[in-house]
Scaffold this motif. Sequence first.
Motif, short mmCIF file in Angstrom:
data_model
loop_
_atom_site.label_atom_id
_atom_site.label_comp_id
_atom_site.label_asym_id
_atom_site.label_seq_id
_atom_site.Cartn_x
_atom_site.Cartn_y
_atom_site.Cartn_z
N PRO A 217 -56.95 -10.88 -1.00
CA PRO A 217 -56.23 -10.80 0.28
C PRO A 217 -57.06 -11.29 1.47
CG PRO A 217 -55.87 -8.81 -1.00
CD PRO A 217 -56.96 -9.57 -1.69
N VAL A 218 -58.31 -10.84 1.55
CA VAL A 218 -59.16 -11.26 2.67
C VAL A 218 -59.45 -12.75 2.59
CG1 VAL A 218 -61.48 -11.07 3.63
CG2 VAL A 218 -60.20 -9.01 3.10
N MET A 219 -59.66 -13.27 1.39
CA MET A 219 -59.95 -14.70 1.24
C MET A 219 -58.75 -15.55 1.67
SD MET A 219 -62.16 -14.66 -2.33
CE MET A 219 -62.60 -16.39 -2.27
N LYS A 220 -57.54 -15.06 1.39
CA LYS A 220 -56.35 -15.80 1.81
C LYS A 220 -56.21 -15.80 3.32
CE LYS A 220 -53.72 -14.92 -2.44
NZ LYS A 220 -52.57 -14.19 -3.04
N ILE A 221 -56.43 -14.65 3.95
CA ILE A 221 -56.35 -14.58 5.42
C ILE A 221 -57.42 -15.48 6.05
CG2 ILE A 221 -56.77 -13.06 7.40
CD1 ILE A 221 -55.44 -10.82 5.89
N ARG A 222 -58.61 -15.41 5.51
CA ARG A 222 -59.71 -16.21 6.06
C ARG A 222 -59.42 -17.70 5.91
NH1 ARG A 222 -64.76 -17.99 3.80
NH2 ARG A 222 -66.35 -18.22 5.43
N SER A 223 -58.90 -18.09 4.75
CA SER A 223 -58.59 -19.50 4.53
C SER A 223 -57.47 -19.98 5.46
CB SER A 223 -58.19 -19.72 3.06
OG SER A 223 -57.81 -21.04 2.83
N LYS A 224 -56.52 -19.11 5.75
CA LYS A 224 -55.37 -19.49 6.57
C LYS A 224 -55.74 -19.61 8.04
CE LYS A 224 -50.60 -18.09 7.59
NZ LYS A 224 -49.52 -17.10 7.28
N TYR A 225 -56.60 -18.73 8.54
CA TYR A 225 -56.85 -18.66 9.97
C TYR A 225 -58.25 -19.11 10.41
CZ TYR A 225 -52.55 -15.91 10.11
OH TYR A 225 -51.24 -15.50 10.00
N LYS A 226 -59.11 -19.51 9.49
CA LYS A 226 -60.50 -19.79 9.87
C LYS A 226 -60.61 -20.95 10.87
CE LYS A 226 -61.51 -22.79 5.90
NZ LYS A 226 -62.40 -22.99 4.72
N ALA B 66 -58.28 -22.04 13.10
CA ALA B 66 -57.76 -21.61 14.41
C ALA B 66 -58.72 -20.61 15.06
CB ALA B 66 -56.37 -20.99 14.24
N PHE B 67 -59.31 -19.75 14.25
CA PHE B 67 -60.26 -18.75 14.76
C PHE B 67 -61.49 -19.44 15.35
CE2 PHE B 67 -63.70 -15.70 14.42
CZ PHE B 67 -63.13 -14.50 14.80
N ALA B 68 -62.03 -20.41 14.60
CA ALA B 68 -63.22 -21.12 15.08
C ALA B 68 -62.92 -21.93 16.33
CB ALA B 68 -63.75 -22.03 13.97
N LYS B 69 -61.72 -22.52 16.40
CA LYS B 69 -61.35 -23.33 17.56
C LYS B 69 -61.21 -22.47 18.81
CE LYS B 69 -57.90 -26.69 19.15
NZ LYS B 69 -56.65 -27.43 18.79
N HIS C 217 -62.46 -19.21 19.28
CA HIS C 217 -63.59 -18.34 19.63
C HIS C 217 -64.95 -19.03 19.51
CE1 HIS C 217 -60.82 -14.95 19.80
NE2 HIS C 217 -60.39 -15.25 18.58
N GLY C 218 -64.99 -20.21 18.93
CA GLY C 218 -66.25 -20.93 18.82
C GLY C 218 -67.21 -20.33 17.81
N VAL C 219 -66.71 -19.57 16.86
CA VAL C 219 -67.55 -18.97 15.83
C VAL C 219 -66.74 -18.88 14.54
CG1 VAL C 219 -66.86 -16.61 16.41
CG2 VAL C 219 -69.09 -17.02 15.34
N LYS C 220 -67.43 -18.95 13.41
CA LYS C 220 -66.74 -18.92 12.12
C LYS C 220 -66.24 -17.50 11.80
CE LYS C 220 -69.32 -22.74 10.03
NZ LYS C 220 -70.23 -23.12 8.90
N LEU C 221 -65.12 -17.45 11.09
CA LEU C 221 -64.59 -16.17 10.62
C LEU C 221 -65.20 -15.87 9.26
CD1 LEU C 221 -62.64 -13.76 10.83
CD2 LEU C 221 -60.86 -15.22 9.83
N GLY C 222 -66.08 -14.89 9.20
CA GLY C 222 -66.73 -14.53 7.95
C GLY C 222 -66.15 -13.25 7.37
N PHE C 223 -66.76 -12.81 6.26
CA PHE C 223 -66.31 -11.57 5.63
C PHE C 223 -66.89 -10.34 6.32
CE2 PHE C 223 -66.15 -14.52 1.87
CZ PHE C 223 -64.77 -14.54 1.77
N MET C 224 -68.03 -10.50 7.01
CA MET C 224 -68.72 -9.33 7.54
C MET C 224 -67.89 -8.58 8.58
SD MET C 224 -71.33 -7.47 7.10
CE MET C 224 -72.55 -8.46 6.24
N ILE D 12 -67.60 -9.33 16.88
CA ILE D 12 -68.50 -9.00 15.75
C ILE D 12 -69.13 -10.27 15.19
CG2 ILE D 12 -68.58 -8.12 13.39
CD1 ILE D 12 -66.38 -6.13 14.19
N GLU D 13 -68.31 -11.28 14.92
CA GLU D 13 -68.83 -12.52 14.34
C GLU D 13 -69.77 -13.22 15.32
OE1 GLU D 13 -68.66 -13.38 11.38
OE2 GLU D 13 -66.95 -12.32 10.53
N GLY D 14 -69.42 -13.20 16.60
CA GLY D 14 -70.28 -13.84 17.60
C GLY D 14 -71.62 -13.15 17.72
N SER D 15 -71.62 -11.82 17.69
CA SER D 15 -72.87 -11.06 17.78
C SER D 15 -73.75 -11.30 16.56
CB SER D 15 -72.57 -9.56 17.92
OG SER D 15 -71.85 -9.29 19.10
#
Length: 438
Positions: free
Chosen positions: A245-254, A256-259, A261-268, A328-331
Amino acid sequence: MSEIIPVDVPTVGESISEVQIGSWLKKDGDWVENGEDLVEIETEKASVQIPAPSSGYLQGILKQTDEFAEVGETIASIRVGEKPEGGGGSSDAPAASNSSAPAAPAPAPASRASEKSVGGAAAFVMPAAQRLLDEHSLSASDVPATGPGGRLLKEDVLAYIRSGATRPAAPAPAPAAPAPAPRQAMTAPPAMDAAPAHTLMTEGAYRSEEVKPMSMLRRTIASRLVQAQQTAALLTTFNEIDMSPVMKIRSKYKDAFAKKHGVKLGFMSFFAKAAVEALRRYPAVNAEIRGDSMVYRNYQDIGIAIGGGKGLVVPVLRNVERMSFSQIEGSIAEYARLAGENRLQPSDLMGGTFTISNGGIYGSLLSTPIVNPPQSGILGLHSIQERPIAEDGQVVIRPMMYIALTYDHRIVDGREAVGFLVTIKETIEDPARLFLEV
């Protein structure tokens, strides 16, 4: 007469009285600007850079890499002067102007021998190089020094040994000794005499040892981990998570998220948010023992283990319960950058009510992390691997991750520890819970 300004070890935190010299960022004789970083020092909590107190030439370095110095001790000095023309911080600027006389090339016939003896004898011999010299019965004057400021480095000695160059061979008269000259003595002794010196040198080069003092940071980590093993009743429990489930969400929105917020969407960020929910449900995991009391917190300061230039460090994210995914990801990204540059401050590493360590990025399949006292729990994440699991009566392949919770059994019961991991599992396998707070 030029003004000389000392470079002293600054105060780097309460209760810190000693530091270890990391690496000099400038060489003896280099031009430095006021405020420019000169040397990196390591405390028991973090690495800190000492800036130049004034513009001028760095001189008189008194402490070398890995050596220790007291707070307030002078480790070098700055000779105030005019900046060299051409804008380059040439370390040879003052010396070059004084040595312009053509007298230096005079000893041409014996140039190589004089370079060895004068350069080697005058060179500062680094500790690792001296150990190799002693091991192989060499003198510093035998080995050409190539280090900055004429320093003799370990690499210089190793190169000298591997080149096969040895001290003048004393065993030369040995072949002449066997006067009776039986037929065997004509062949065997020369080979036996020549071989040992060469073989010993080669074996020594490949079986050498280097003794280095333990860094301040590593000493602190070691003492705290031993403290945890000796004072806490540590126990580890495990579970596994379907990461689909998390991998699907990450693949779908990574993207748009990076664009945005300027940072990658990771699992952490998902695990940090899941940990907040689990810590709310099981507050003992977020508590600590203080004397004969138990201290429960209504906030979650989560330490995130990050590999840095000096090894593993654990900067702390404050009030994660109030942070967004992008924060969180930016920090984490900023802390990783600072850790790689050895610029984390002691305050970045202090405190923390809980820790998350992701050994999976290094390929770890399963481990038992150690609690960082006075915390009572640490969550260990591991590598994601596709494994067959049973689902609705059928065997399916899913990307699975083992997770581990090490906890202090003095304050956390087994039921709470298991419930904590089940909450993490349920939240990651159904991420909508993070937003619906169910």
